[in-house]
Write a protein that holds these residues in place. Structure first.
Motif, PDB file in Angstrom:
ATOM      1  N   PHE A 148     -20.169  -7.648   2.837  1.00 36.71           N
ATOM      2  CA  PHE A 148     -19.567  -6.888   1.744  1.00 36.71           C
ATOM      3  C   PHE A 148     -20.087  -5.450   1.789  1.00 36.71           C
ATOM      4  O   PHE A 148     -21.202  -5.214   2.257  1.00 36.71           O
TER       5      PHE A 148
ATOM      6  N   ARG B  78      -1.868   9.190  -0.925  1.00 37.39           N
ATOM      7  CA  ARG B  78      -3.286   8.845  -0.893  1.00 37.39           C
ATOM      8  C   ARG B  78      -4.047   9.343  -2.117  1.00 37.39           C
ATOM      9  O   ARG B  78      -5.109   9.909  -2.030  1.00 37.39           O
TER      10      ARG B  78
ATOM     11  N   ASP C 281      -6.884   5.326  -6.224  1.00 39.22           N
ATOM     12  CA  ASP C 281      -6.225   4.089  -6.631  1.00 39.22           C
ATOM     13  C   ASP C 281      -6.930   3.532  -7.863  1.00 39.22           C
ATOM     14  O   ASP C 281      -8.113   3.255  -7.827  1.00 39.22           O
TER      15      ASP C 281
ATOM     16  N   GLU D 159       4.808  -6.506  -3.082  1.00 39.47           N
ATOM     17  CA  GLU D 159       5.469  -5.939  -1.917  1.00 39.47           C
ATOM     18  C   GLU D 159       4.474  -5.680  -0.781  1.00 39.47           C
ATOM     19  O   GLU D 159       4.717  -5.994   0.381  1.00 39.47           O
ATOM     20  N   ASP D 160       3.319  -5.113  -1.155  1.00 42.20           N
ATOM     21  CA  ASP D 160       2.316  -4.823  -0.139  1.00 42.20           C
ATOM     22  C   ASP D 160       1.699  -6.101   0.411  1.00 42.20           C
ATOM     23  O   ASP D 160       1.392  -6.208   1.588  1.00 42.20           O
ATOM     24  N   LEU D 161       1.520  -7.099  -0.464  1.00 46.62           N
ATOM     25  CA  LEU D 161       0.989  -8.372  -0.006  1.00 46.62           C
ATOM     26  C   LEU D 161       1.962  -8.991   0.986  1.00 46.62           C
ATOM     27  O   LEU D 161       1.565  -9.521   2.026  1.00 46.62           O
TER      28      LEU D 161
ATOM     29  N   LEU E  85      -9.991 -13.303  -2.372  1.00 44.40           N
ATOM     30  CA  LEU E  85      -9.655 -11.931  -2.737  1.00 44.40           C
ATOM     31  C   LEU E  85     -10.666 -10.940  -2.172  1.00 44.40           C
ATOM     32  O   LEU E  85     -11.765 -11.316  -1.757  1.00 44.40           O
ATOM     33  N   TYR E  86     -10.257  -9.678  -2.173  1.00 47.03           N
ATOM     34  CA  TYR E  86     -11.143  -8.602  -1.731  1.00 47.03           C
ATOM     35  C   TYR E  86     -12.418  -8.609  -2.568  1.00 47.03           C
ATOM     36  O   TYR E  86     -12.355  -8.638  -3.802  1.00 47.03           O
ATOM     37  N   ARG E  87     -13.566  -8.622  -1.923  1.00 49.41           N
ATOM     38  CA  ARG E  87     -14.905  -8.626  -2.523  1.00 49.41           C
ATOM     39  C   ARG E  87     -15.223  -9.926  -3.254  1.00 49.41           C
ATOM     40  O   ARG E  87     -16.196  -9.990  -4.020  1.00 49.41           O
TER      41      ARG E  87
ATOM     42  N   HIS F  79     -14.821  -5.585   3.550  1.00 46.16           N
ATOM     43  CA  HIS F  79     -15.237  -6.952   3.244  1.00 46.16           C
ATOM     44  C   HIS F  79     -14.774  -7.791   4.429  1.00 46.16           C
ATOM     45  O   HIS F  79     -13.583  -7.970   4.644  1.00 46.16           O
TER      46      HIS F  79
ATOM     47  N   GLY G 299      -8.512  -2.896  -4.522  1.00 47.09           N
ATOM     48  CA  GLY G 299      -8.554  -4.328  -4.252  1.00 47.09           C
ATOM     49  C   GLY G 299      -7.298  -5.025  -4.704  1.00 47.09           C
ATOM     50  O   GLY G 299      -7.112  -6.209  -4.471  1.00 47.09           O
ATOM     51  N   TRP G 300      -6.422  -4.287  -5.344  1.00 49.34           N
ATOM     52  CA  TRP G 300      -5.218  -4.888  -5.863  1.00 49.34           C
ATOM     53  C   TRP G 300      -4.072  -4.627  -4.892  1.00 49.34           C
ATOM     54  O   TRP G 300      -3.930  -3.552  -4.340  1.00 49.34           O
ATOM     55  N   LEU G 301      -3.278  -5.625  -4.641  1.00 50.92           N
ATOM     56  CA  LEU G 301      -2.118  -5.474  -3.766  1.00 50.92           C
ATOM     57  C   LEU G 301      -0.863  -5.784  -4.549  1.00 50.92           C
ATOM     58  O   LEU G 301      -0.772  -6.837  -5.190  1.00 50.92           O
TER      59      LEU G 301
ATOM     60  N   MET H 239       0.521   0.612   6.182  1.00 55.63           N
ATOM     61  CA  MET H 239       1.874   0.069   6.124  1.00 55.63           C
ATOM     62  C   MET H 239       2.826   1.098   5.524  1.00 55.63           C
ATOM     63  O   MET H 239       2.453   1.801   4.594  1.00 55.63           O
TER      64      MET H 239
ATOM     65  N   MET I 207       0.841  -1.189   0.000  1.00 55.72           N
ATOM     66  CA  MET I 207       0.000   0.000   0.000  1.00 55.72           C
ATOM     67  C   MET I 207       0.875   1.237   0.000  1.00 55.72           C
ATOM     68  O   MET I 207       1.899   1.272   0.661  1.00 55.72           O
ATOM     69  N   SER I 208       0.410   2.191  -0.706  1.00 53.60           N
ATOM     70  CA  SER I 208       1.209   3.399  -0.873  1.00 53.60           C
ATOM     71  C   SER I 208       0.847   4.428   0.194  1.00 53.60           C
ATOM     72  O   SER I 208      -0.262   4.492   0.681  1.00 53.60           O
ATOM     73  N   ASN I 209       1.839   5.238   0.542  1.00 55.23           N
ATOM     74  CA  ASN I 209       1.560   6.325   1.469  1.00 55.23           C
ATOM     75  C   ASN I 209       0.884   7.492   0.771  1.00 55.23           C
ATOM     76  O   ASN I 209       0.267   8.340   1.386  1.00 55.23           O
TER      77      ASN I 209
ATOM     78  N   GLN J 239      -9.560  -1.770   2.364  1.00 56.78           N
ATOM     79  CA  GLN J 239      -9.934  -1.569   0.960  1.00 56.78           C
ATOM     80  C   GLN J 239      -9.322  -2.636   0.060  1.00 56.78           C
ATOM     81  O   GLN J 239      -9.552  -2.625  -1.145  1.00 56.78           O
TER      82      GLN J 239
ATOM     83  N   ALA K 233       1.391  -7.172   4.212  1.00 57.23           N
ATOM     84  CA  ALA K 233       0.120  -7.517   4.857  1.00 57.23           C
ATOM     85  C   ALA K 233       0.251  -8.859   5.568  1.00 57.23           C
ATOM     86  O   ALA K 233      -0.326  -9.072   6.628  1.00 57.23           O
TER      87      ALA K 233
END
Lengths: 180, 180, 180, 180
Positions: free
Chosen positions: C107, B5, B8, B17-19, B69-71, C121, B12-14, C1, B1-3, C24, B22
């Motif tokens: 959701f 803001r 995006d 690196e962010d995954l 996955l998200y959603r 979610h 829902g995409w990671l 993060m 995730m990026s600082n 998110q 997490a």
């Protein structure tokens, strides 16, 4: 059962008279199957309910149901009753686990449970059974209809169940996660 | 995730690196499917196990498994991973009930549970999924074999599982009532 | 993060900002407990529902519920949230089996499931938890009331749930065999 | 059952002779309880096994088990047999859900299932029952021992079960998520 202890040519067989007596003395073992149509994600889209005549000549909704015979397995009893009520091409998918989703205890009224059966004390193991094939009830008096979960829970359909079976449909739908 | 803001473009995409990050902070949601062949009575005759290469290059047994996955719904995740690992013609029968037969909690070792995963804390909802169609693993490195319950419980096969998954197979077989 | 990959002094810890972002991108792992009073035969006589203020300041019914933390087991999360909401003397009886009676998938609306949560979610493993001790909600804003199954299913109480939780109560009561 | 159809002063009562006959003709309804000690997180730490003399005078391991009587509910039968075998102060926690964790089908050998009973065809609904009180078997011949899951699965203890009951212990432990 006879008092005369001669060898029995039909072990496991009960005369109608003896079955009537047993029903006054022992809980009877039953299986109940709620046939369902599911989509590719496993969501239940329809339940198969039978329309049949009660002893009083009234048309009532019911499900695939019947006794477990001596030396018959639960699975064999399920398949036998499914084939009897849905015909030989229904392709029922008996669940891999032997654990029922609930146990319905039918007692002669007044009953301590939501279920009543004035003929007997019956303990029914209840299973949800997806069917993928074509259903053609073999017994003339019987009609099969596929209803959506919403229809099954509607006041009209709920009023057509007897013996508390409307409650069993609600339990089955809750078990599959259905929420209106 | 990026600082930063900013909106995006891929909610829902990671990023990998962010995954990775997490995985150091949150339990990851998984589904695991044990594909089975059943007979007409619903008895499990075979389990489908995957043979795959571990990160250390060792061949290990595993099952159909993957992240939610998200959603994405549990059912959609199950179907997606089943199709990925068994091919598009497997005809998996996702169970009608959303309740898993067990929940396997994988922790980085040392683990308080029988399951370990050194990459992450993963919570896997485990389902038994009858498949009736033809299976053809789509991923090149993967081989699918159908083993009887006895074979799955044999010492040889049990030794080929990692992360405690041999225990999950025992739980699955116990759930379907299998007894040697 | 953080993007700055210096060693993290608090592994497993998420800042409010990072938690907001994770919500998110990833499904969040929750547990939900429906505390019940049971009689000596195991029949559920009452459910414990919490009354709390929603973000909009409305009073809503809810149950014991909360996130599973990194490296926390499902059982530990259940106990932590039960103690937080019912106090230290509730004596909750966490069920011996790790399998939830159902899985509720929340959701952001519009939701493919009966459950909605606009923040995230969330996948909630739902358990029925008998409590035998004395309950005293520790959080000031929270009130606990014990309602009979009939009361829980009444239109008035059902209207006080948000996010589809009234459906989860119906599923829980169906699971314990309750029929009107 | 008698051929003389006079009114029966004890409906629901079966003479030993008639019970013997019924056992040749009908599946008998049983409940089986596996008493367990659990910790505050719900983990099973010990199982309560009974040591009793078989008809052949051999000492064998068994669990709380017995017939469901005419017009007796499953829960009442469970409680009656638990009190009979564990004494009046065991404080068994009958599970809120009526669904058994498995169904054990005992047949006269040779049996299609892992369970055998040469006296009868019995269908046993099996439950895991946490007990928190003091246990004192009331029947003189009976001894109760609390064994850890590891001990229950050891070859020595497994060899002391008859009729396939060692398998039921494995199923129970798998159900509560136990993994060695």
């Amino acid at each position: 059962m006879s008092n005369v202890r001669t060898p029995d040519p039909y072990p496991g067989w009960l005369s109608p008279e003896d079955l009537h007596e047993a029903r006054q003395r022992l809980p009877m073992m039953y299986v109940e199957a709620l046939p369902v149509r599911v989509d590719t994600l496993g969501y239940v889209t329809e339940l198969g309910l039978l329309l049949t005549a009660s002893d009083e000549g009234e048309m009532v909704r019911t499900f695939v149901s019947g006794r477990v015979l001596y030396r018959e397995s639960i699975r064999a009893a399920l398949l036998r009753h499914l084939e009897k009520d849905l015909g030989p091409f229904a392709l029922p998918q008996i669940p891999p686990s032997p654990a029922p989703f609930t146990v319905a205890e039918y007692f002669p009224s007044p009953s301590p449970s939501p279920y009543t059966d004035d003929r007997q004390h019956a303990v029914a193991l209840a299973y949800i059974v997806p069917v993928t094939g074509e259903c053609s009830p073999r017994q003339d008096a019987l009609q099969l209809s596929w209803l959506t979960p919403e229809e099954c829970l509607s006041e009209g359909v709920q009023a057509e169940f007897v013996g508390g079976r409307g409650n069993l449909v609600r339990q089955a739908l809750a078990h599959v996660g259905w929420g209106r």
